[in-house]
Design a protein around this motif. Structure first.
Motif, mmCIF file in Angstrom:
data_model
loop_
_atom_site.group_PDB
_atom_site.id
_atom_site.type_symbol
_atom_site.label_atom_id
_atom_site.label_comp_id
_atom_site.label_asym_id
_atom_site.label_seq_id
_atom_site.Cartn_x
_atom_site.Cartn_y
_atom_site.Cartn_z
ATOM 1 N N LYS A 2 0.819 -1.198 0.000
ATOM 2 C CA LYS A 2 0.000 0.000 0.000
ATOM 3 C C LYS A 2 0.857 1.254 0.000
ATOM 4 O O LYS A 2 0.533 2.236 -0.645
ATOM 5 N N LYS A 3 1.959 1.209 0.745
ATOM 6 C CA LYS A 3 2.844 2.369 0.808
ATOM 7 C C LYS A 3 3.416 2.675 -0.567
ATOM 8 O O LYS A 3 3.481 3.833 -0.975
ATOM 9 N N VAL A 6 0.764 4.388 -2.680
ATOM 10 C CA VAL A 6 0.590 5.797 -2.316
ATOM 11 C C VAL A 6 1.730 6.620 -2.904
ATOM 12 O O VAL A 6 1.502 7.705 -3.453
ATOM 13 N N LYS A 39 -5.834 6.888 1.510
ATOM 14 C CA LYS A 39 -5.908 6.251 2.833
ATOM 15 C C LYS A 39 -7.351 5.980 3.239
ATOM 16 O O LYS A 39 -7.617 5.053 4.001
ATOM 17 N N SER A 40 -8.267 6.783 2.745
ATOM 18 C CA SER A 40 -9.684 6.619 3.068
ATOM 19 C C SER A 40 -10.338 5.520 2.244
ATOM 20 O O SER A 40 -11.513 5.211 2.434
#
Length: 81
Positions: A2-3, A6, A39-40
């Motif tokens: 996920k990082k 992003v 993130k949401s």
């Protein structure tokens, strides 16, 4: 994983906003918005739609007004961190 997504989205946002000739203050503001949206759990296509709307709104404003608004947003995002 996920990082890295992003980071990739942020890098892509920077690249695309550089092409749109937005003030750097607004580019920074969009980066904050994109990270929070990601993130949401907001889908990428919805984020892209919002980005286009954000860019359109910024481009409709006089440059000094856009910078003022984006600086205000950046201040708020700084408090949220």
């Amino acid at each position: 994983m996920k990082k890295s997504a992003v980071i990739l989205l942020t890098g892509l946002s920077i690249l695309l906003t550089a092409c749109s000739k937005m003030p750097k203050e607004c580019e920074q503001s969009w980066e904050h918005i994109a990270v929070i949206a990601k993130k949401s759990g907001i889908p990428d296509d919805a984020i892209e739609t919002q980005k286009k709307e954000f860019e359109r709104n910024v481009q409709e404003m006089p440059k000094d007004k856009a910078i003022e608004v984006c600086n205000a947003q950046n201040s708020i995002f700084g408090l949220v961190k």
